[in-house]
Scaffold this motif. Sequence first.
Motif, PDB file in Angstrom:
ATOM      1  N   LEU A   1      18.567  23.819 -20.236  1.00  0.00           N
ATOM      2  CA  LEU A   1      17.228  24.403 -20.377  1.00  0.00           C
ATOM      3  C   LEU A   1      16.391  23.641 -21.401  1.00  0.00           C
ATOM      4  O   LEU A   1      15.197  23.371 -21.173  1.00  0.00           O
ATOM      5  CB  LEU A   1      17.331  25.871 -20.790  1.00  0.00           C
ATOM      6  CG  LEU A   1      17.882  26.840 -19.734  1.00  0.00           C
ATOM      7  CD1 LEU A   1      18.110  28.220 -20.340  1.00  0.00           C
ATOM      8  CD2 LEU A   1      16.912  26.939 -18.550  1.00  0.00           C
ATOM      9  N   ILE A   2      16.997  23.284 -22.532  1.00  0.00           N
ATOM     10  CA  ILE A   2      16.259  22.566 -23.573  1.00  0.00           C
ATOM     11  C   ILE A   2      15.879  21.162 -23.098  1.00  0.00           C
ATOM     12  O   ILE A   2      14.738  20.719 -23.306  1.00  0.00           O
ATOM     13  CB  ILE A   2      17.095  22.503 -24.865  1.00  0.00           C
ATOM     14  CG1 ILE A   2      17.216  23.907 -25.477  1.00  0.00           C
ATOM     15  CG2 ILE A   2      16.463  21.543 -25.869  1.00  0.00           C
ATOM     16  CD1 ILE A   2      18.113  23.970 -26.692  1.00  0.00           C
ATOM     17  N   SER A   3      16.795  20.482 -22.450  1.00  0.00           N
ATOM     18  CA  SER A   3      16.519  19.125 -21.950  1.00  0.00           C
ATOM     19  C   SER A   3      15.389  19.146 -20.925  1.00  0.00           C
ATOM     20  O   SER A   3      14.486  18.295 -20.958  1.00  0.00           O
ATOM     21  CB  SER A   3      17.783  18.530 -21.320  1.00  0.00           C
ATOM     22  OG  SER A   3      18.799  18.368 -22.278  1.00  0.00           O
ATOM     23  N   GLU A   4      15.437  20.114 -20.041  1.00  0.00           N
ATOM     24  CA  GLU A   4      14.384  20.226 -19.020  1.00  0.00           C
ATOM     25  C   GLU A   4      13.021  20.471 -19.662  1.00  0.00           C
ATOM     26  O   GLU A   4      12.009  19.887 -19.234  1.00  0.00           O
ATOM     27  CB  GLU A   4      14.719  21.356 -18.046  1.00  0.00           C
ATOM     28  CG  GLU A   4      15.878  21.037 -17.107  1.00  0.00           C
ATOM     29  CD  GLU A   4      16.238  22.217 -16.224  1.00  0.00           C
ATOM     30  OE1 GLU A   4      15.705  23.339 -16.474  1.00  0.00           O
ATOM     31  OE2 GLU A   4      17.035  22.039 -15.284  1.00  0.00           O
TER      32      GLU A   4
ATOM     33  N   ASN B   1       7.711  18.412 -20.655  1.00  0.00           N
ATOM     34  CA  ASN B   1       6.520  18.395 -21.514  1.00  0.00           C
ATOM     35  C   ASN B   1       6.370  17.092 -22.301  1.00  0.00           C
ATOM     36  O   ASN B   1       5.472  16.979 -23.134  1.00  0.00           O
ATOM     37  CB  ASN B   1       6.582  19.573 -22.483  1.00  0.00           C
ATOM     38  CG  ASN B   1       6.458  20.911 -21.760  1.00  0.00           C
ATOM     39  OD1 ASN B   1       5.376  21.346 -21.407  1.00  0.00           O
ATOM     40  ND2 ASN B   1       7.605  21.564 -21.531  1.00  0.00           N
ATOM     41  N   GLN B   2       7.291  16.142 -22.049  1.00  0.00           N
ATOM     42  CA  GLN B   2       7.225  14.807 -22.644  1.00  0.00           C
ATOM     43  C   GLN B   2       7.106  14.861 -24.181  1.00  0.00           C
ATOM     44  O   GLN B   2       6.237  14.237 -24.778  1.00  0.00           O
ATOM     45  CB  GLN B   2       6.052  14.012 -22.054  1.00  0.00           C
ATOM     46  CG  GLN B   2       6.179  13.794 -20.556  1.00  0.00           C
ATOM     47  CD  GLN B   2       5.041  12.981 -19.988  1.00  0.00           C
ATOM     48  OE1 GLN B   2       4.054  12.694 -20.657  1.00  0.00           O
ATOM     49  NE2 GLN B   2       5.166  12.599 -18.728  1.00  0.00           N
ATOM     50  N   VAL B   3       8.015  15.664 -24.780  1.00  0.00           N
ATOM     51  CA  VAL B   3       8.084  15.761 -26.244  1.00  0.00           C
ATOM     52  C   VAL B   3       9.522  15.506 -26.673  1.00  0.00           C
ATOM     53  O   VAL B   3      10.463  15.600 -25.869  1.00  0.00           O
ATOM     54  CB  VAL B   3       7.611  17.137 -26.756  1.00  0.00           C
ATOM     55  CG1 VAL B   3       6.133  17.353 -26.461  1.00  0.00           C
ATOM     56  CG2 VAL B   3       8.453  18.259 -26.140  1.00  0.00           C
ATOM     57  N   SER B   4       9.702  15.179 -27.940  1.00  0.00           N
ATOM     58  CA  SER B   4      11.050  14.892 -28.438  1.00  0.00           C
ATOM     59  C   SER B   4      11.644  16.047 -29.232  1.00  0.00           C
ATOM     60  O   SER B   4      12.848  16.070 -29.474  1.00  0.00           O
ATOM     61  CB  SER B   4      11.019  13.640 -29.331  1.00  0.00           C
ATOM     62  OG  SER B   4      10.116  13.823 -30.419  1.00  0.00           O
ATOM     63  N   ARG B   5      10.790  17.010 -29.648  1.00  0.00           N
ATOM     64  CA  ARG B   5      11.269  18.147 -30.426  1.00  0.00           C
ATOM     65  C   ARG B   5      10.681  19.438 -29.874  1.00  0.00           C
ATOM     66  O   ARG B   5       9.539  19.457 -29.387  1.00  0.00           O
ATOM     67  CB  ARG B   5      10.875  18.027 -31.904  1.00  0.00           C
ATOM     68  CG  ARG B   5      11.372  16.769 -32.598  1.00  0.00           C
ATOM     69  CD  ARG B   5      11.200  16.905 -34.114  1.00  0.00           C
ATOM     70  NE  ARG B   5       9.887  17.442 -34.490  1.00  0.00           N
ATOM     71  CZ  ARG B   5       8.806  16.685 -34.705  1.00  0.00           C
ATOM     72  NH1 ARG B   5       8.864  15.368 -34.556  1.00  0.00           N
ATOM     73  NH2 ARG B   5       7.655  17.250 -35.046  1.00  0.00           N
ATOM     74  N   LEU B   6      11.452  20.508 -30.007  1.00  0.00           N
ATOM     75  CA  LEU B   6      10.998  21.790 -29.468  1.00  0.00           C
ATOM     76  C   LEU B   6       9.781  22.335 -30.209  1.00  0.00           C
ATOM     77  O   LEU B   6       8.960  23.040 -29.610  1.00  0.00           O
ATOM     78  CB  LEU B   6      12.133  22.817 -29.522  1.00  0.00           C
ATOM     79  CG  LEU B   6      13.276  22.585 -28.526  1.00  0.00           C
ATOM     80  CD1 LEU B   6      14.378  23.606 -28.733  1.00  0.00           C
ATOM     81  CD2 LEU B   6      12.779  22.628 -27.082  1.00  0.00           C
ATOM     82  N   ASP B   7       9.651  22.031 -31.504  1.00  0.00           N
ATOM     83  CA  ASP B   7       8.491  22.551 -32.224  1.00  0.00           C
ATOM     84  C   ASP B   7       7.189  21.866 -31.812  1.00  0.00           C
ATOM     85  O   ASP B   7       6.105  22.234 -32.278  1.00  0.00           O
ATOM     86  CB  ASP B   7       8.690  22.449 -33.735  1.00  0.00           C
ATOM     87  CG  ASP B   7       8.969  21.023 -34.193  1.00  0.00           C
ATOM     88  OD1 ASP B   7       8.977  20.108 -33.359  1.00  0.00           O
ATOM     89  OD2 ASP B   7       9.175  20.833 -35.414  1.00  0.00           O
ATOM     90  N   GLN B   8       7.289  20.867 -30.927  1.00  0.00           N
ATOM     91  CA  GLN B   8       6.087  20.221 -30.389  1.00  0.00           C
ATOM     92  C   GLN B   8       5.570  20.927 -29.142  1.00  0.00           C
ATOM     93  O   GLN B   8       4.481  20.611 -28.661  1.00  0.00           O
ATOM     94  CB  GLN B   8       6.397  18.753 -30.059  1.00  0.00           C
ATOM     95  CG  GLN B   8       6.705  17.909 -31.284  1.00  0.00           C
ATOM     96  CD  GLN B   8       7.148  16.496 -30.932  1.00  0.00           C
ATOM     97  OE1 GLN B   8       7.862  16.286 -29.945  1.00  0.00           O
ATOM     98  NE2 GLN B   8       6.731  15.523 -31.732  1.00  0.00           N
TER      99      GLN B   8
END
Length: 364
Positions: free
Chosen positions: A142-145, A150-157
């Motif tokens: 889920l996190i990788s997807e 969303n073409q981001v490297s961190r979830l806080d983005q």
Amino acid sequence: MLPAPFKKWATRPVYSKSFTLRIPFKKENNVLTFVIQLNNRLIFALIGIFSIVAILQISLLMSEKKENTTVHVASIAENTNKEYFEGEGLTKGNQEEVEENDEVEYDDVVGYGYKHLSKSSSPSKVETEDKRKAFLKVKHTLISEALIENQVSRLDQLNDKKMIALNQKLSEAFITIVLNQTKVEPHVMAYFTGTKDLKKFETALMEQAKYHVPASIKLAQSALETAYGQRIVNNNYFGIKDKKRKTKAITTTEYYTPAEYKANKSKVVNSKIIKKDGKTLYKCLIKDSFADYSSPWESFRAHSIFLNESKRYSPLFTKGKNYEDWADKIGSTKYGGVGYATSPIYGELLKKIIRRYNLDLLDY
């Protein structure tokens, strides 16, 4: 040999009784005569025997009573001095004592947390590992997807909308794969999964992304500070005090050093001396004010800001997302912590809650 006068006195009969018995089948001398005779010697002998028996019985009873009294006094002394804090704390709980004294005291949520965890049986290691592996696989997917989409490297983005969608999926997966397949007490399940006032898993995940407080720590603290939702004052889920004392003071429990006890004596209702790792502490029931929040969500957010903005808690954020490091550091200053709580087993209880319900699976 007895002296003649005494021998004569000792053998003198003091009671004599005779009776006859006819023997019908004898033709001659068909009468038997019986004589019962007591003398002073026999009487003294009987008195001596009864006295010895009585003395032995009294000695046994006194010995047994003394032993029981010693055990009882030792037990009282041990409970008074040690309570459940001495040595390894939770690992040495007395199961029978906990079940017999299962009265919930919500002014001592740490005491309640200890009793609850002492009775709570953890699932087998094999069973737990299978569920953990299954959830971690879904979580990483889920996190990788979300990151790739969303073409981001961190979830806080991620923006709030995307973050909420991800947290909802993670929460549902955790409840389905882990909690629903684990023997969880009804009131604990209701606290963690209930959504009437707040979606706790989703909120903890959001606060984790925005403020970097591990979701496991936030959830465990809220559970401990409220006795799994059974004691919520002013929508306050984290026991944060009202320094301005604008709210009504209520009873709560704190653990003070002698110096702290002296400084806070005006708030103390009653106290009890305990021992922990060679230290003398005062377990005090006090009157204190707690911060008031308009909603449970506001309390969760205030907790994040409270930890982030205070210099006292800055060492916590050097620990990354390791819940054990956070739990060890967040506790009492008396034992090397930053002082969120005064209880000497606060950090230990947080770790026990997290492990028991696998809350660390929500950390990322």
